[in-house]
Every structure is written in C-alpha cells, then in structure tokens.
Design an enzyme around this catalytic site. Sequence first.
Site, PDB file in Angstrom:
ATOM      1  N   HIS A  25       4.722   0.152   0.221  1.00 31.72           N
ATOM      2  CA  HIS A  25       5.499  -0.614   1.199  1.00 31.72           C
ATOM      3  C   HIS A  25       4.643  -1.722   1.803  1.00 31.72           C
ATOM      4  O   HIS A  25       3.415  -1.726   1.690  1.00 31.72           O
ATOM      5  CB  HIS A  25       6.103   0.278   2.294  1.00 31.72           C
ATOM      6  CG  HIS A  25       5.115   1.103   3.052  1.00 31.72           C
ATOM      7  ND1 HIS A  25       4.583   2.276   2.545  1.00 31.72           N
ATOM      8  CD2 HIS A  25       4.555   0.947   4.273  1.00 31.72           C
ATOM      9  CE1 HIS A  25       3.741   2.800   3.420  1.00 31.72           C
ATOM     10  NE2 HIS A  25       3.698   2.007   4.479  1.00 31.72           N
ATOM     11  N   HIS A  77       0.828  -1.199   0.000  1.00 36.14           N
ATOM     12  CA  HIS A  77       0.000   0.000   0.000  1.00 36.14           C
ATOM     13  C   HIS A  77       0.864   1.250   0.000  1.00 36.14           C
ATOM     14  O   HIS A  77       2.061   1.209   0.323  1.00 36.14           O
ATOM     15  CB  HIS A  77      -0.930   0.023   1.204  1.00 36.14           C
ATOM     16  CG  HIS A  77      -0.209   0.169   2.516  1.00 36.14           C
ATOM     17  ND1 HIS A  77       0.521  -0.855   3.093  1.00 36.14           N
ATOM     18  CD2 HIS A  77      -0.089   1.233   3.365  1.00 36.14           C
ATOM     19  CE1 HIS A  77       1.051  -0.440   4.229  1.00 36.14           C
ATOM     20  NE2 HIS A  77       0.708   0.827   4.425  1.00 36.14           N
ATOM     21  N   ARG A 123       6.239   6.406  13.919  1.00 34.98           N
ATOM     22  CA  ARG A 123       6.293   7.009  12.587  1.00 34.98           C
ATOM     23  C   ARG A 123       5.749   8.426  12.620  1.00 34.98           C
ATOM     24  O   ARG A 123       4.789   8.718  13.327  1.00 34.98           O
ATOM     25  CB  ARG A 123       5.453   6.174  11.608  1.00 34.98           C
ATOM     26  CG  ARG A 123       5.624   6.563  10.144  1.00 34.98           C
ATOM     27  CD  ARG A 123       4.528   5.968   9.294  1.00 34.98           C
ATOM     28  NE  ARG A 123       3.255   6.659   9.502  1.00 34.98           N
ATOM     29  CZ  ARG A 123       2.077   6.182   9.104  1.00 34.98           C
ATOM     30  NH1 ARG A 123       2.006   4.997   8.517  1.00 34.98           N
ATOM     31  NH2 ARG A 123       0.973   6.866   9.307  1.00 34.98           N
ATOM     32  N   ASP A 153       0.681   5.060   1.798  1.00 32.67           N
ATOM     33  CA  ASP A 153      -0.013   5.634   2.948  1.00 32.67           C
ATOM     34  C   ASP A 153      -0.997   6.729   2.540  1.00 32.67           C
ATOM     35  O   ASP A 153      -0.705   7.570   1.669  1.00 32.67           O
ATOM     36  CB  ASP A 153       0.995   6.225   3.937  1.00 32.67           C
ATOM     37  CG  ASP A 153       1.720   5.165   4.739  1.00 32.67           C
ATOM     38  OD1 ASP A 153       1.213   4.035   4.832  1.00 32.67           O
ATOM     39  OD2 ASP A 153       2.811   5.468   5.277  1.00 32.67           O
TER      40      ASP A 153
END
Length: 328
Positions: free
Chosen positions: A304, A154, A319, A156
């Site tokens: 990723h 996917h 993150r 983000d």
Amino acid sequence: MSITTPDQTPDQTPGQAPARTPDGTAALRDARVPEGGLYEGVRILRPFAEDWEERPYEQIEVVPQTRVIGAEIRGADLSRPLSPALREELNRALLEWKVLFFRGAGLTPEQQAGFARNWGDLETNPLLARGSSDEIVRFEKGAAARPTYENVWHTDVTFRERPALGAVLQLREVPPLGGHTMWADMAAAYDNLPTRIRERIDGATAVHDFIPGFARFTSAERLAELQEEFPPVEHPVVRTHPETGRRMLFVNTSFTTHIVGMEREESDRLLAELVRQAHVPEYQVRFAWQPGDIAFWDNRATQHYALFDYAPHRRVAERVAIVGDRPF
C-alpha cells in the site's frame, strides 16, 4: 515542406521501397529502450486462484472496485459482534479482493480493535505513535507535518519474523483534498512477471530489516535501542498465501535490503525490477476517504501507498494490525 506517411521512415524518399534484410523483412535502424521496464501489452488480471470456488454472498453485498483488487462491503454492522456466518463471508471477501472498504463505519477505537480481533491477536509497535491503547497506532498530521510513513509502496512490518496478517485503518479526520491511499495486488504482480524473472526468484529468500524504513525520520539512538528486539529476518521472495495458495511477490522498498546469495549489484538490480511491479495501475485500487471510513486489508497479499499530498491540512488516522504467520 515534406510530409512523412505512416509507413515511411523519416529518411525514406516518398515512393521508395524500404530497405530489406537478407531474410526479406523490412530493415530498421538500431533503436532500443532500457531493459527491465514496464511496457504495454495484455496483462493477466484474475482476482482468484484458478481453482478458487466462487460462491454467492448472503450476509453482505460485495461491490468490486477494480478487476483484481478492492471491494466495498455493504450491509455489515462492524460495531456489533460478528456472527460466524458474517465473519466467514467477510474473510472470503478479504481473500478474494485483498482490501475491503466500509463507508461511514464510525467505530470507536475499542470497536475497531474488537473487529480486528476476529482475525487474531493484535500487534503492538514501539516504532509508531500510540493511540488510546497499546494496540492502536495513531497517525496524526497537521500543518507542520513532514512525510514519514507515506509516499512509498510497502508491506507492513515485513521486518518481523511473523509479519502482520492484515490491518484495519479508520480515518478520524480527512483533509479537504488528497490524503488517499492505494493498494496493489502482489499476486497479479507475480502472475505478470516474465518467465526468466520467475525462474530466478522462485525459491530465493531476501533479508528484511526495520532500519531502512525508519531511518529517514527516527534518530539513530532510538533505532539502536530496538536493534536487538528487531533483528534482520529472511523471507521468501515469493511467498505462498496460507489460505488461497496463490504465489505473491513479497519484497518491498521500505524493508527488503538484499536477496540472499547474490552480489550486491545484482541484488539491487533485481530488487529494483521486482518492487517496480507494484507501480502498475492495473494491479491497483485507490480509495478516497471520508470521515469514519474503514479499510481492512490482507497484508500478506498487498502493498500500500499513502499519499502525502494534503499539506498544510490535517489528517488523522488510527490503525490496528493483526499478528500473522511466518511466510513460506
């Protein structure tokens, strides 16, 4: 026992000449595999646009990890403010290699967020667990964890009108085995599409929605609360990178629901072929984490995949994501 030689079909008698078609070529039995697969052959593997100017690095050492994506960066202290020259070289490395790895950076959450701010304002995301501040997302998995944001290719937050420019991820705790992350270069994926597919998707748009990607592990009540905040959006199926000018596939399994103007069956079939391009190993890099490592990726140019193969061990990551622009 009979032995078949390499140039002999199984129903051919040894020494017998193969059957011929009217034009003189050898006749073969009817055999085919399904269309739309990923087959062997030469792939176009170039990390940069054809007119990209390569220049030497003076502030950092850049160690590529594959032919097209991923580079380890040495000689940069991310805990300190970046000089303009260092920021320029890191940005150039990001554009060239799409994901940068910094071994043993060991940043505090504040330092991690401060580093990311060199590229713009930081996102907040009400769908994800909060860390020590609103801008920091914390992914924490222990023995009883189940897959949530893993095991799927996917990009983000493509359900936003302005998807993230990039993200900075740091591993706080690493399992003894597994827990790697993979990235795929979506410019390489586009470069290698058949002409017939590129002609169908150039200029096409697709709808992105947060619900499919979160419905597997978020209650309907919570999703309903956020529907107005995150309405469906349309993005190009092939976006243009705003800094490099490269063309890149911009659809993904988690959030892309359909291609505008196509019947559902046709859209599903084409999207399945497009999202499968991220699965080609030549377009990928795989990173084995150690505590304190940082990965900084260009969310505009990559997909990723976080591997959930470490249960029942513990994995903790934090993150921060950088606000991006509207794809074109």
